[in-house]
Write a protein that holds these residues in place. Sequence first.
Motif, PDB file in Angstrom:
ATOM      1  N   ASP A 233      -7.834  -3.848  11.401  1.00  0.00           N
ATOM      2  CA  ASP A 233      -7.983  -2.935  10.263  1.00  0.00           C
ATOM      3  C   ASP A 233      -6.621  -2.487   9.746  1.00  0.00           C
ATOM      4  O   ASP A 233      -6.414  -2.372   8.532  1.00  0.00           O
ATOM      5  CB  ASP A 233      -8.827  -1.721  10.654  1.00  0.00           C
ATOM      6  N   ASP A 234      -5.686  -2.239  10.653  1.00  0.00           N
ATOM      7  CA  ASP A 234      -4.341  -1.831  10.239  1.00  0.00           C
ATOM      8  C   ASP A 234      -3.636  -2.939   9.453  1.00  0.00           C
ATOM      9  O   ASP A 234      -2.971  -2.670   8.447  1.00  0.00           O
ATOM     10  CB  ASP A 234      -3.486  -1.436  11.446  1.00  0.00           C
ATOM     11  N   GLU A 235      -3.781  -4.181   9.914  1.00  0.00           N
ATOM     12  CA  GLU A 235      -3.178  -5.305   9.177  1.00  0.00           C
ATOM     13  C   GLU A 235      -3.771  -5.410   7.777  1.00  0.00           C
ATOM     14  O   GLU A 235      -3.033  -5.590   6.798  1.00  0.00           O
ATOM     15  CB  GLU A 235      -3.411  -6.623   9.921  1.00  0.00           C
ATOM     16  N   LEU A 236      -5.085  -5.294   7.679  1.00  0.00           N
ATOM     17  CA  LEU A 236      -5.735  -5.363   6.367  1.00  0.00           C
ATOM     18  C   LEU A 236      -5.242  -4.254   5.445  1.00  0.00           C
ATOM     19  O   LEU A 236      -4.904  -4.504   4.289  1.00  0.00           O
ATOM     20  CB  LEU A 236      -7.258  -5.280   6.518  1.00  0.00           C
ATOM     21  N   SER A 237      -5.188  -3.031   5.974  1.00  0.00           N
ATOM     22  CA  SER A 237      -4.719  -1.893   5.163  1.00  0.00           C
ATOM     23  C   SER A 237      -3.287  -2.106   4.691  1.00  0.00           C
ATOM     24  O   SER A 237      -2.973  -1.901   3.510  1.00  0.00           O
ATOM     25  CB  SER A 237      -4.799  -0.598   5.959  1.00  0.00           C
ATOM     26  N   ASP A 238      -2.415  -2.544   5.598  1.00  0.00           N
ATOM     27  CA  ASP A 238      -1.017  -2.788   5.231  1.00  0.00           C
ATOM     28  C   ASP A 238      -0.897  -3.856   4.148  1.00  0.00           C
ATOM     29  O   ASP A 238      -0.112  -3.715   3.203  1.00  0.00           O
ATOM     30  CB  ASP A 238      -0.198  -3.204   6.456  1.00  0.00           C
ATOM     31  N   LEU A 239      -1.677  -4.923   4.278  1.00  0.00           N
ATOM     32  CA  LEU A 239      -1.610  -5.997   3.285  1.00  0.00           C
ATOM     33  C   LEU A 239      -2.126  -5.542   1.928  1.00  0.00           C
ATOM     34  O   LEU A 239      -1.549  -5.883   0.887  1.00  0.00           O
ATOM     35  CB  LEU A 239      -2.386  -7.228   3.784  1.00  0.00           C
ATOM     36  N   TYR A 240      -3.209  -4.752   1.911  1.00  0.00           N
ATOM     37  CA  TYR A 240      -3.735  -4.246   0.641  1.00  0.00           C
ATOM     38  C   TYR A 240      -2.735  -3.308  -0.046  1.00  0.00           C
ATOM     39  O   TYR A 240      -2.514  -3.395  -1.255  1.00  0.00           O
ATOM     40  CB  TYR A 240      -5.072  -3.519   0.843  1.00  0.00           C
ATOM     41  N   ILE A 241      -2.143  -2.412   0.720  1.00  0.00           N
ATOM     42  CA  ILE A 241      -1.145  -1.491   0.153  1.00  0.00           C
ATOM     43  C   ILE A 241       0.044  -2.287  -0.380  1.00  0.00           C
ATOM     44  O   ILE A 241       0.530  -2.033  -1.488  1.00  0.00           O
ATOM     45  CB  ILE A 241      -0.705  -0.454   1.208  1.00  0.00           C
ATOM     46  N   HIS A 242       0.499  -3.248   0.392  1.00  0.00           N
ATOM     47  CA  HIS A 242       1.633  -4.064  -0.025  1.00  0.00           C
ATOM     48  C   HIS A 242       1.318  -4.837  -1.310  1.00  0.00           C
ATOM     49  O   HIS A 242       2.139  -4.890  -2.236  1.00  0.00           O
ATOM     50  CB  HIS A 242       2.030  -5.024   1.093  1.00  0.00           C
ATOM     51  N   LEU A 243       0.128  -5.429  -1.391  1.00  0.00           N
ATOM     52  CA  LEU A 243      -0.254  -6.166  -2.589  1.00  0.00           C
ATOM     53  C   LEU A 243      -0.308  -5.239  -3.805  1.00  0.00           C
ATOM     54  O   LEU A 243       0.149  -5.609  -4.890  1.00  0.00           O
ATOM     55  CB  LEU A 243      -1.594  -6.873  -2.404  1.00  0.00           C
ATOM     56  N   ALA A 244      -0.837  -4.040  -3.628  1.00  0.00           N
ATOM     57  CA  ALA A 244      -0.892  -3.083  -4.738  1.00  0.00           C
ATOM     58  C   ALA A 244       0.519  -2.742  -5.219  1.00  0.00           C
ATOM     59  O   ALA A 244       0.776  -2.665  -6.432  1.00  0.00           O
ATOM     60  CB  ALA A 244      -1.637  -1.824  -4.310  1.00  0.00           C
ATOM     61  N   GLN A 245       1.446  -2.547  -4.296  1.00  0.00           N
ATOM     62  CA  GLN A 245       2.840  -2.267  -4.663  1.00  0.00           C
ATOM     63  C   GLN A 245       3.465  -3.453  -5.395  1.00  0.00           C
ATOM     64  O   GLN A 245       4.192  -3.273  -6.371  1.00  0.00           O
ATOM     65  CB  GLN A 245       3.663  -1.929  -3.418  1.00  0.00           C
ATOM     66  N   LEU A 246       3.168  -4.635  -4.932  1.00  0.00           N
ATOM     67  CA  LEU A 246       3.716  -5.850  -5.540  1.00  0.00           C
ATOM     68  C   LEU A 246       3.186  -6.046  -6.961  1.00  0.00           C
ATOM     69  O   LEU A 246       3.954  -6.328  -7.892  1.00  0.00           O
ATOM     70  CB  LEU A 246       3.372  -7.061  -4.660  1.00  0.00           C
ATOM     71  N   LYS A 247       1.888  -5.854  -7.149  1.00  0.00           N
ATOM     72  CA  LYS A 247       1.304  -5.964  -8.491  1.00  0.00           C
ATOM     73  C   LYS A 247       1.900  -4.915  -9.428  1.00  0.00           C
ATOM     74  O   LYS A 247       2.209  -5.214 -10.589  1.00  0.00           O
ATOM     75  CB  LYS A 247      -0.219  -5.803  -8.432  1.00  0.00           C
TER      76      LYS A 247
END
Length: 176
Positions: free
Chosen positions: A86-100
Amino acid sequence: HGKRNDLNDILNHHNSTWRYKSVEFHQFINTLRNYNQSHEHKVYLYGCEMQYVKSDADRVQDYLISVGSNFKVHSFEKHLWQSFTDDELSDLYIHLAQLKKLFKNNKPQFIHKSSEKEYSIAFHHVHVMGQFLTAIHQTFEQRKHDLRDIYIAENIEWILYHQEVTSKAMYWAHNA
């Protein structure tokens, strides 16, 4: 991509899947290279998969460096069929939002430092990373397979849309 010219480097560092390391694939690529050297209408090779997005993340990072951004793109070492915490998923989603957000907020500057086409290609790699994140979030394996098929079709459509009207395409797949 056009900038990477060493086939062994590409296959060993940018695309690690077995199906591209065959003698036949090497012959196919060399045939395309020979064709492109003597023909006006070039043959381009694109990937449309989203189950391994490490190369997409690498290309986005290369683009950001080329436009002077210090943003560090997270590495996407895992593939679609591996499990994520769950932590990996959350980190990846936050990172993708920042990247977009980075891409959208800096679009004019990025295009000025590169081109509309280069920006579009880089942002599409970000989009593919998003496809990957949507698929890994699925709890049923069949949904992952279904989304993968849908995303491959979307990516083929994107590739065709961004080529010349007279371009031709071939889709190469395997039946694992």
